[in-house]
Each structure stands twice: as C-alpha cells, then as structure tokens.
Design a protein around this motif. Structure first.
Motif, PDB file in Angstrom:
ATOM      1  N   SER A  30      -3.159 -38.114  19.479  1.00 37.71           N
ATOM      2  CA  SER A  30      -4.367 -38.142  20.283  1.00 37.71           C
ATOM      3  C   SER A  30      -4.053 -38.919  21.555  1.00 37.71           C
ATOM      4  O   SER A  30      -3.878 -40.135  21.514  1.00 37.71           O
ATOM      5  CB  SER A  30      -5.509 -38.816  19.524  1.00 37.71           C
ATOM      6  N   PRO A  31      -3.962 -38.237  22.684  1.00 31.23           N
ATOM      7  CA  PRO A  31      -3.544 -38.918  23.899  1.00 31.23           C
ATOM      8  C   PRO A  31      -4.627 -39.817  24.488  1.00 31.23           C
ATOM      9  O   PRO A  31      -5.822 -39.573  24.304  1.00 31.23           O
ATOM     10  CB  PRO A  31      -3.212 -37.766  24.841  1.00 31.23           C
ATOM     11  N   SER A  32      -4.219 -40.826  25.212  1.00 29.44           N
ATOM     12  CA  SER A  32      -5.151 -41.594  26.034  1.00 29.44           C
ATOM     13  C   SER A  32      -5.210 -41.009  27.439  1.00 29.44           C
ATOM     14  O   SER A  32      -6.231 -41.132  28.129  1.00 29.44           O
ATOM     15  CB  SER A  32      -4.734 -43.055  26.096  1.00 29.44           C
ATOM     16  N   ALA A  33      -4.108 -40.379  27.836  1.00 30.41           N
ATOM     17  CA  ALA A  33      -4.054 -39.725  29.141  1.00 30.41           C
ATOM     18  C   ALA A  33      -2.927 -38.706  29.147  1.00 30.41           C
ATOM     19  O   ALA A  33      -1.966 -38.832  28.386  1.00 30.41           O
ATOM     20  CB  ALA A  33      -3.831 -40.739  30.262  1.00 30.41           C
ATOM     21  N   MET A  34      -3.086 -37.713  29.985  1.00 31.47           N
ATOM     22  CA  MET A  34      -2.005 -36.757  30.252  1.00 31.47           C
ATOM     23  C   MET A  34      -1.905 -36.572  31.752  1.00 31.47           C
ATOM     24  O   MET A  34      -2.889 -36.696  32.475  1.00 31.47           O
ATOM     25  CB  MET A  34      -2.264 -35.419  29.548  1.00 31.47           C
ATOM     26  N   GLY A  35      -0.684 -36.286  32.186  1.00 29.13           N
ATOM     27  CA  GLY A  35      -0.483 -36.191  33.621  1.00 29.13           C
ATOM     28  C   GLY A  35       0.574 -35.184  33.996  1.00 29.13           C
ATOM     29  O   GLY A  35       1.333 -34.706  33.155  1.00 29.13           O
ATOM     30  N   TRP A  36       0.588 -34.874  35.285  1.00 27.42           N
ATOM     31  CA  TRP A  36       1.584 -34.009  35.874  1.00 27.42           C
ATOM     32  C   TRP A  36       2.375 -34.801  36.911  1.00 27.42           C
ATOM     33  O   TRP A  36       1.795 -35.543  37.713  1.00 27.42           O
ATOM     34  CB  TRP A  36       0.940 -32.805  36.550  1.00 27.42           C
ATOM     35  N   PHE A  37       3.673 -34.619  36.882  1.00 24.24           N
ATOM     36  CA  PHE A  37       4.585 -35.214  37.834  1.00 24.24           C
ATOM     37  C   PHE A  37       5.458 -34.085  38.380  1.00 24.24           C
ATOM     38  O   PHE A  37       5.536 -33.021  37.775  1.00 24.24           O
ATOM     39  CB  PHE A  37       5.457 -36.273  37.144  1.00 24.24           C
ATOM     40  N   PRO A  47       4.225 -38.765  41.020  1.00 22.45           N
ATOM     41  CA  PRO A  47       3.011 -38.360  40.304  1.00 22.45           C
ATOM     42  C   PRO A  47       2.222 -37.332  41.101  1.00 22.45           C
ATOM     43  O   PRO A  47       2.225 -37.354  42.341  1.00 22.45           O
ATOM     44  CB  PRO A  47       2.245 -39.658  40.149  1.00 22.45           C
ATOM     45  N   VAL A  48       1.544 -36.459  40.380  1.00 27.50           N
ATOM     46  CA  VAL A  48       0.735 -35.421  41.011  1.00 27.50           C
ATOM     47  C   VAL A  48      -0.731 -35.579  40.628  1.00 27.50           C
ATOM     48  O   VAL A  48      -1.598 -35.692  41.492  1.00 27.50           O
ATOM     49  CB  VAL A  48       1.231 -34.023  40.607  1.00 27.50           C
ATOM     50  N   THR A  58     -10.259 -38.277  36.554  1.00 27.60           N
ATOM     51  CA  THR A  58      -8.978 -37.830  37.071  1.00 27.60           C
ATOM     52  C   THR A  58      -8.523 -38.670  38.248  1.00 27.60           C
ATOM     53  O   THR A  58      -9.324 -39.292  38.949  1.00 27.60           O
ATOM     54  CB  THR A  58      -9.055 -36.358  37.499  1.00 27.60           C
ATOM     55  N   THR A  59      -7.222 -38.664  38.447  1.00 20.18           N
ATOM     56  CA  THR A  59      -6.604 -39.267  39.623  1.00 20.18           C
ATOM     57  C   THR A  59      -5.638 -38.235  40.178  1.00 20.18           C
ATOM     58  O   THR A  59      -4.848 -37.659  39.423  1.00 20.18           O
ATOM     59  CB  THR A  59      -5.855 -40.556  39.263  1.00 20.18           C
ATOM     60  N   VAL A  60      -5.718 -38.012  41.477  1.00 24.40           N
ATOM     61  CA  VAL A  60      -4.884 -36.998  42.126  1.00 24.40           C
ATOM     62  C   VAL A  60      -4.155 -37.637  43.294  1.00 24.40           C
ATOM     63  O   VAL A  60      -4.752 -38.393  44.064  1.00 24.40           O
ATOM     64  CB  VAL A  60      -5.751 -35.817  42.604  1.00 24.40           C
ATOM     65  N   ALA A  61      -2.886 -37.329  43.427  1.00 25.03           N
ATOM     66  CA  ALA A  61      -2.094 -37.881  44.526  1.00 25.03           C
ATOM     67  C   ALA A  61      -2.635 -37.384  45.865  1.00 25.03           C
ATOM     68  O   ALA A  61      -3.112 -36.251  45.981  1.00 25.03           O
ATOM     69  CB  ALA A  61      -0.635 -37.481  44.361  1.00 25.03           C
TER      70      ALA A  61
END
Length: 123
Positions: A30-37, A47-48, A58-61
């Motif tokens: 169970s993730p706390s966060a997932m991201g794209w790089f 980071p993307v 969400t956080t976006v570059a």
C-alpha cells in the motif's frame, strides 16, 4: 516483493500526447506516494510528478506544469501520467516509483522503481 511496471511510452511528434501507466503490485503493498521521474541522455534523473496516495494531492515539476497530469486508480495501485503538448526536450526514459514512507519530502526516498519506458518526441 513489490514490482513496478510502466507502459505506454513511444514516439510522438511535438505537440502530441502520450499516456503512461504504472502498476505497483505486491501482496500487502500500500503506497504512501507514487511518482514519475525521467532521465534524458547525458542528464541526471529529475522528478516529473508525484501523487500522495491517501489525499490525492499532486506535485508537478515546473518544467511540465500545465502540460502533464498525474492521476491514480487506488484499488489497483496504478498511477497514470497524461502528457500533453509534448516537446522535444521531454524526450527521456520515464521511470515510475513507489514508496511507503514519509511523504513530507515528496521527491525523496522512493523504495521501488520500474525499469523505465522510453518517450521520444520528434520535432
């Protein structure tokens, strides 16, 4: 054992769109966060976009803000990256990552990484 698998990369002309998908699987994961790089040739990985799993925040570059959108499907531990108005400088290998720990620093301390998917934007 947690596996992270990306899909959806490819070749697209400038101004076009692509949608990347990423699924994280594991019996009790169970993730706390997932991201794209992403990592372009000769450059460091950057980071993307990232999404906090419980809240959906969400956080976006800055480099992709207004063009890329990250979203999730909670039940399937799946995250998506909708990439619009693509530019040649978006060409890179895109990696998906997941973590279970602290989300205060959203770009740091990812535990699990995928193999990456190539995105190439032609001019």
């Amino acid at each position: 054992q947690v596996q992270v698998v990306e899909s959806g990369g490819g070749l697209v002309q400038a101004g076009g769109s692509l949608r990347l998908s990423c699924a994280a699987s594991g019996r009790t994961f169970s993730p706390s966060a997932m991201g794209w790089f992403r990592q372009a040739p000769g450059k460091e990985r950057e980071p993307v976009a990232a999404i906090r799993w419980n809240s959906g925040l969400t956080t976006v570059a800055d480099s992709v803000k207004g063009r890329f959108i990250i979203s999730r499907a909670n039940a399937r531990n799946t995250v998506y990256l909708q990439m619009n108005s693509l530019k040649p400088e978006d060409t890179a290998v895109y990696y998906c990552a997941a973590k279970q720990g602290n989300i205060a620093t959203i770009w740091a301390a990812y535990d699990y990484w995928g193999q990456g998917t190539q995105v190439t934007v032609s001019s």
